[in-house]
Design a protein around this motif. Structure first.
Motif, short mmCIF file in Angstrom:
data_model
loop_
_atom_site.label_atom_id
_atom_site.label_comp_id
_atom_site.label_asym_id
_atom_site.label_seq_id
_atom_site.Cartn_x
_atom_site.Cartn_y
_atom_site.Cartn_z
N ALA A 99 0.83 -1.18 -0.01
CA ALA A 99 -0.04 -0.06 -0.12
C ALA A 99 0.56 1.02 0.07
O ALA A 99 0.42 2.59 -0.69
N GLU A 100 2.29 0.97 0.28
CA GLU A 100 2.88 2.48 0.13
C GLU A 100 3.87 2.92 -0.98
O GLU A 100 4.56 3.60 -0.74
N VAL A 101 3.12 1.60 -1.52
CA VAL A 101 4.35 1.58 -3.32
C VAL A 101 3.39 2.82 -3.61
O VAL A 101 2.47 2.76 -4.36
N GLY A 102 4.39 3.68 -4.02
CA GLY A 102 4.08 5.16 -5.22
C GLY A 102 2.72 5.65 -4.73
O GLY A 102 2.67 6.01 -3.90
N ASP A 103 1.49 5.54 -6.03
CA ASP A 103 0.75 6.05 -5.82
C ASP A 103 -0.19 5.15 -6.83
O ASP A 103 0.51 3.86 -6.98
N LEU A 104 -1.35 5.89 -6.54
CA LEU A 104 -2.99 4.65 -6.41
C LEU A 104 -2.84 4.36 -8.38
O LEU A 104 -2.84 3.06 -8.07
N GLN A 105 -1.83 4.61 -9.17
CA GLN A 105 -2.28 4.47 -10.32
C GLN A 105 -1.38 3.22 -11.14
O GLN A 105 -0.76 1.85 -11.16
N ILE A 106 0.05 3.68 -10.18
CA ILE A 106 0.97 2.83 -10.14
C ILE A 106 1.05 1.29 -9.70
O ILE A 106 0.87 0.18 -10.01
N ARG A 107 0.50 1.56 -8.45
CA ARG A 107 -0.58 -0.24 -7.46
C ARG A 107 -1.39 -0.29 -8.40
O ARG A 107 -1.34 -2.07 -8.39
N ASN A 108 -1.80 -0.24 -9.27
CA ASN A 108 -2.78 -1.30 -10.70
C ASN A 108 -2.08 -1.24 -11.14
O ASN A 108 -2.87 -2.49 -12.05
N ARG A 109 -1.06 -0.85 -11.83
CA ARG A 109 -0.21 -2.22 -12.62
C ARG A 109 1.00 -2.19 -12.29
O ARG A 109 1.42 -3.79 -12.65
N GLY A 110 1.56 -2.07 -11.23
CA GLY A 110 3.29 -2.65 -11.18
C GLY A 110 2.68 -4.39 -10.42
O GLY A 110 1.57 -4.10 -9.87
N THR A 111 3.86 -5.13 -10.44
CA THR A 111 3.39 -6.25 -9.88
C THR A 111 4.61 -6.58 -8.67
O THR A 111 5.97 -5.49 -8.52
N ILE A 112 4.51 -7.52 -8.10
CA ILE A 112 5.12 -8.07 -7.20
C ILE A 112 6.79 -8.60 -7.29
O ILE A 112 7.85 -8.53 -7.39
N GLY A 113 6.27 -9.35 -8.58
CA GLY A 113 7.53 -10.35 -9.33
C GLY A 113 8.38 -8.82 -9.90
O GLY A 113 10.01 -9.00 -10.43
#
Ligand SMILES: Cc1cc2nc3c(=O)[nH]c(=O)nc-3n(C[C@H](O)[C@H](O)[C@H](O)COP(=O)(O)OP(=O)(O)OC[C@H]3O[C@@H](n4cnc5c(N)ncnc54)[C@H](O)[C@@H]3O)c2cc1C
Ligand code: FES
Ligand code: FES
Lengths: 301, 174
Positions: A99-113
């Protein structure tokens, strides 16, 4: 800004992706997951693969909560992880960190892998998987490998993933009777962690003794040096000690002990010296929150 | 040059186009298809001016390859209302949530996702949700006001529609 030209291939299964990597053994191949490191790097940092293999594998966009561990597929986005009831219940440190990564849009796309494979020195998730004692799951054409998170990060952008391997997921063991927390000082320009500290504090309820003892702790920091690292001196200062303010203060005081001063990262926003200060402060904050949360949990009598 | 034939649904309309591997979604939308809702600002995933909704998620279309979105449902700011302004757009207008308007299409896309997931956000939650949308003009106060107003109005509309749905039952009791 455009990336340079490249060939694009879509892989609908792990097997197809591995075949594509092997087929282009002589070419510069990049796996495309969320693209939120790769695409910017192809626009401005001169990363210029010949072939991009787009992972479009539903089986890797999955969360499997088992009795003693949770397995998170490589293509699971930060948003999915942060919102997942299963992850919040069983691997709360990962959910909080995602939940702390980047911003809402980044969190919708970026993956753990992608986050782990990219191994940016200020990325958030490496701290969480290190402090969770997670195992990174890898596949190659002839089999599988399991690499402990503690052996996965090798340097800025360097990991245990070999050229012909795919990161398929992360296995997180569950920890009972623990408080967890992630404390991040966000870099004002990039959004990454200037310093981020993830902590798991486990307690021993003893035989109903009033005073609770820290049975063990795992603490990891990102942002300080070229990769996320565990802080064993902090962990040792906690283990076996009573769960109280003095213990936490003393342990946070050890935060810089495992970091070589000349290896500290520095940039226009924060010198190495300042990052070291941040490391102590954010270690204390992560430990305080983790301890508070474990204290809130009534002892299992 | 590697090209790909892809299909998209944009604001409800079916679109087919041919893109290069490296064509970014924002350029496919603006230059190839003429949907100029998303703006190009930083081109590096930071400012949010290019934000659109892809399958319901607010995303930065400058950092996504068009070919990756083959088969997706895309909504831009221009697709929010069939005619006139939708409640979020109207609230931005009423609260002066914009000056030059460059950031606005992106703000609207992110606000839509926020209000879908959290219909009654606090001001702090609004600021957190809009972290990835930079505005160089307004100073953000009015934008936060606009999102609050939009949330209030959407809640009222929900109440009204509930009331209407209940009405036939009340009649039927007679
Ligand atoms: C504006 C901005 C702000 C950001 N802020 C933060 C932040 O605060 N914290 C943070 O942690 N990150 C941040 N990021 C980075 C973001 O989290 C990226 O999503 C992440 O680093 C990479 O994940 P991805 O899925 O996008 O991977 P991609 O960009 O698709 O891939 C990254 C690399 O990993 C490789 N790779 C991807 N998946 C696999 C796999 N399954 N197996 C093998 N190799 C693989 C790719 O080949 C590539 O080299 C930010 C990015 C941007 C643009
Ligand atoms: S133009 Fe896409 S985030 Fe700025
Ligand atoms: S109104 Fe001008 S950038 Fe936001």
């Amino acid at each position: 800004m455009f990336p340079a030209e490249f060939d694009y291939e879509r892989a609908a299964s792990v097997g197809e992706a591995l075949d594509a990597i092997n087929e282009h053994a002589d070419a510069d191949v990049e796996i495309l997951a969320g693209g939120h490191s790769l695409v910017p790097a192809m626009k401005t940092e001169g990363r210029s693969p010949d072939v991009v293999v787009d992972l479009d594998v539903p089986a890797l966009d999955a969360i499997n909560a088992l009795s003693d561990r949770t397995v998170v597929g490589a293509l699971t986005t930060y948003a999915t992880i942060a919102d997942s009831k299963a992850v919040r219940a069983n691997a709360p440190l990962l959910a909080e960190t995602a939940a702390e990564v980047g911003d809402l849009q980044i969190r919708n796309r970026g993956t753990i892998g992608g986050n782990l494979a990219e191994a940016h020195p200020g990325a958030d998730l490496p701290a969480a998987v290190l402090a969770s004692d997670a195992i990174v799951l890898l596949r190659h054409r002839d089999g599988k490998r399991e690499v402990p998170a503690t052996d996965f990060f090798r340097g800025d952008g360097e990991t245990a993933v070999e050229r012909d391997e795919l990161l398929t997921g992360v296995r997180i063991p569950h920890t009972d009777d623990a408080g967890v927390a992630y404390a991040k000082k966000t870099h004002p320009a990039t959004g990454y962690a200037m310093v981020g500290v993830a902590a798991v504090v486990e307690v021993d309820d003893g035989d109903g003794a009033a005073e609770r003892t820290v049975s063990g702790a795992r603490v990891a920091a990102t942002g300080a040096v070229d990769r996320a690292v565990r802080l064993p001196s902090v962990e040792d200062a906690l283990a076996g000690e009573p769960l109280e303010e003095g213990t936490i203060e003393a342990a946070a005081g050890e935060a810089q002990a495992d970091i070589e001063a000349e290896k500290l990262r520095s940039d226009a926003y924060a010198s190495g010296e300042f990052r070291a200060e941040l490391l102590s402060t954010y270690t204390a904050r992560a430990l305080e929150s983790a301890a508070e949360r474990v204290a809130d949990d009534p002892p299992t009598a | 040059m590697a090209t790909h034939d892809i299909t998209l649904t944009v604001n409800g309309a079916a679109e087919s186009l041919t893109v290069e591997s490296r064509t970014l979604l924002v350029h496919a939308l603006r230059d190839d298809l003429g949907y100029t809702g998303p703006n190009v600002g930083c081109e590096s995933g930071k400012c949010g001016a290019c934000t659109v909704e892809v399958d319901g998620d607010a995303v930065k279309s400058c950092t996504i390859l068009a070919v990756q979105t083959d088969g997706s449902d895309v909504r831009t700011a221009a697709g929010l209302a069939d005619e006139g302004l939708d409640p979020v757009q109207q609230a931005f207008h009423d609260e002066h949530g914009l000056q030059c308007g460059y950031c606005t299409p992106g703000m609207l896309a992110t606000t839509h996702q926020l209000l879908d997931e959290n219909p009654d956000p606090s001001r702090a939650e609004i600021r957190t949700a809009l972290k990835g949308n930079v505005c160089r003009c307004t100073g953000y106060g009015n934008i936060v006001d606009a999102v609050e107003t939009a949330a209030d109005r959407l809640a009222e509309t929900d109440d009204e529609s509930e009331a209407r749905a209940d009405a036939p039952e009340l009649e039927a009791e007679d």
